[in-house]
Design a protein around this motif. Structure first.
Motif, short mmCIF file in Angstrom:
data_model
loop_
_atom_site.label_atom_id
_atom_site.label_comp_id
_atom_site.label_asym_id
_atom_site.label_seq_id
_atom_site.Cartn_x
_atom_site.Cartn_y
_atom_site.Cartn_z
N TYR A 263 0.81 -1.22 0.00
CA TYR A 263 0.00 0.00 0.00
C TYR A 263 0.85 1.27 0.00
O TYR A 263 0.54 2.22 -0.74
CB TYR A 263 -0.96 -0.01 1.18
N LEU B 235 1.62 2.61 -3.38
CA LEU B 235 0.58 3.43 -4.02
C LEU B 235 0.72 4.90 -3.59
O LEU B 235 0.60 5.81 -4.43
CB LEU B 235 -0.81 2.91 -3.64
N THR C 206 -3.45 10.23 -3.60
CA THR C 206 -3.67 8.83 -3.20
C THR C 206 -5.15 8.51 -3.17
O THR C 206 -5.58 7.44 -3.66
CB THR C 206 -3.06 8.56 -1.81
N TYR D 82 -6.35 8.11 -6.66
CA TYR D 82 -6.00 6.76 -7.14
C TYR D 82 -6.97 5.72 -6.59
O TYR D 82 -7.39 4.79 -7.30
CB TYR D 82 -4.58 6.40 -6.70
N GLN D 83 -7.32 5.86 -5.31
CA GLN D 83 -8.22 4.89 -4.69
C GLN D 83 -9.62 4.97 -5.30
O GLN D 83 -10.29 3.94 -5.46
CB GLN D 83 -8.26 5.10 -3.17
N LEU E 275 -7.31 -0.88 -1.85
CA LEU E 275 -6.34 -1.59 -2.68
C LEU E 275 -6.48 -3.10 -2.50
O LEU E 275 -6.44 -3.86 -3.48
CB LEU E 275 -4.92 -1.14 -2.33
#
Length: 447
Positions: free
Chosen positions: A67, A70, A81, A84-85, A135
């Protein structure tokens, strides 16, 4: 009206799901506007900094790098972040729909499986938290999508796709160490299923799936051994074991009296004044334990782990009781939703709270109960077939129940969080079984 809705779903399923998924996240962006930070978040952020500097020298072994990678790819920006999630959440929606459609050959069923899953409020808000759940969930769904798309449970699949699965499962392990069992579970399931078909080919494919996750396991644990002196995924493992032994830690021997007495005193105080924090007793005792023992955090965790393992051996009945309780909590909802109180719009927060507290949390428990019932039915069917039916549904049951048992063996507290990455699989399995019952007992026969 029902026919119109049915036709719309059939013709526009994926478009409708993506539109809904984007719309609901847009509303959260507008009315929430927060990146949620929990105590665990700091460890991931710290490791992301190490990764960004391309050096893990002297890393204290708090977390695994799946994680934090990421976060590092987001240039350590927590806002990026979260973006992205959110993208991973949208991809999960598409993958789940495609997986369900391939399995059921029904667009309508795939639509409802995906819609139900993505409607859960905790499913959405995990995307706005700096924790591993989004993730992990994406990688679990991606793994099953690969298994289904390339038919990896069949013997004819090409070896390169088992290598692809191995890569994904390695990242899953590095994101959440508990998932090291996933690759092992797939390999055993596949090996037993095809044992009599072609031993060499079956063995080779089973080893390929195991190869990269266990290489990642050995490499990361070796790095921790070099940095902190312990061959472990994270140095928190001993603390996790101590949480599991919380209810009977007073039975530790006199030679461990210093640690035992501090732990038990804090535990009993929490039981009286803050019972909901009971699983976190070891953390309330942590600072005093560090001070009084003079141990480093890594050495203290190792000592707690040693004491706990001895307690498990000396009191297996108490350990079994705790494991059963943690297994039960896995299918609960006490720690399912993660958000801060920084809503820009209090009415939006109030509405979501009402939906969660008065409907969704109970619906989630109902789905979990149905999953357990249908799992028992699936296992019973497997034994009735004289252990010959090794299908995807049985594999889902094995993976979820094994995950529930694995976390129960080593963790206590936040147990329902461990269940979150399995949510799409649980919903899928329940929906198809409910529909099968409907077809079997409630379908109207045409004359």
């Amino acid at each position: 009206m029902i026919k119109i809705i049915y036709n719309f779903i059939t013709q526009n399923s994926i478009k409708a799901l993506i539109f809904y998924a984007i719309l609901i996240r847009f509303f959260i962006f507008i009315f929430y506007q927060d990146v949620t930070i929990y105590p665990d978040s700091e460890n991931y952020i710290d490791l992301a900094t190490y990764i960004s500097h391309f050096s893990l020298e002297n890393y204290p072994g708090n977390r695994t790098p799946g994680y934090p990678l990421l976060i590092a790819l987001a240039n350590n920006s927590l806002i990026l972040t979260v973006v992205y999630q959110v993208i991973l959440g949208l991809l999960t929606t598409v993958l789940l729909f495609n997986f369900s459609k391939r399995r059921t050959k029904s667009i309508t069923t795939a639509f409802w499986v995906t819609f139900l899953t993505s409607t859960f409020i905790h499913f959405l808000f995990y995307e706005f938290v700096i924790l591993t759940e989004t993730l992990s969930l994406f990688l679990v769904v991606l793994s099953f999508w690969i298994i289904e798309k390339y038919q990896l449970l069949n013997h004819q699949a090409h070896k390169k796709y088992y290598f692809l699965l191995s890569l994904v499962l390695a990242w899953l392990y590095l994101t959440k160490p508990l998932f090291i069992y996933f690759s092992l579970g797939f390999s055993i399931f596949y090996f037993v299923k095809h044992l009599k078909t072609n031993f060499y080919n079956t063995f080779t494919k089973s080893i390929i799936v195991l190869l990269i996750p266990f290489l990642a396991y050995y490499s990361w644990n070796s790095l921790n051994k070099n940095n902190i002196g312990y061959f472990t995924n994270t140095y928190y493992f001993g603390i996790n074991l101590a949480q599991t032994a919380t209810s009977f830690f007073e039975k530790a021997p006199e030679e461990d009296a210093l640690i035992r007495d501090i732990f038990v005193r804090k535990r009993d105080s929490i039981t009286k004044f803050a019972p909901t924090r009971y699983p976190m007793s070891v953390w309330f005792a942590y600072d005093e334990l560090i001070e009084k023992t003079g141990l480093s955090p890594q050495d203290l965790s190792a000592e707690l782990g040693r004491i706990s393992k001895n307690l498990f051996k000396e009191h297996p009945e108490l350990y079994a009781k705790q494991v059963f309780y943690s297994f039960y909590l896995f299918f609960g909802n006490d720690d399912s939703i993660k958000w801060s109180k920084k809503f820009k719009n209090k009415y939006f927060q109030y509405g979501l709270t009402l939906i969660w507290k008065h409907f969704q949390q109970y619906f989630l428990v109902l789905i979990n109960i149905l999953f357990l019932i249908f799992s028992f039915k699936e296992i019973l069917f497997f034994f009735k077939s004289k252990c010959k039916i090794f299908n995807t549904n049985l594999f889902i049951v094995c993976i979820v129940l094994s995950g529930a048992l694995a976390q129960a063996l080593v963790a206590f507290g936040s147990n329902s969080r461990f269940a979150f990455p399995f949510l799409p699989l649980i919903v899928y399995f329940v929906v198809i079984n409910v529909l099968n019952l409907k077809c079997k007992y409630f379908s109207v026969k045409k004359l």
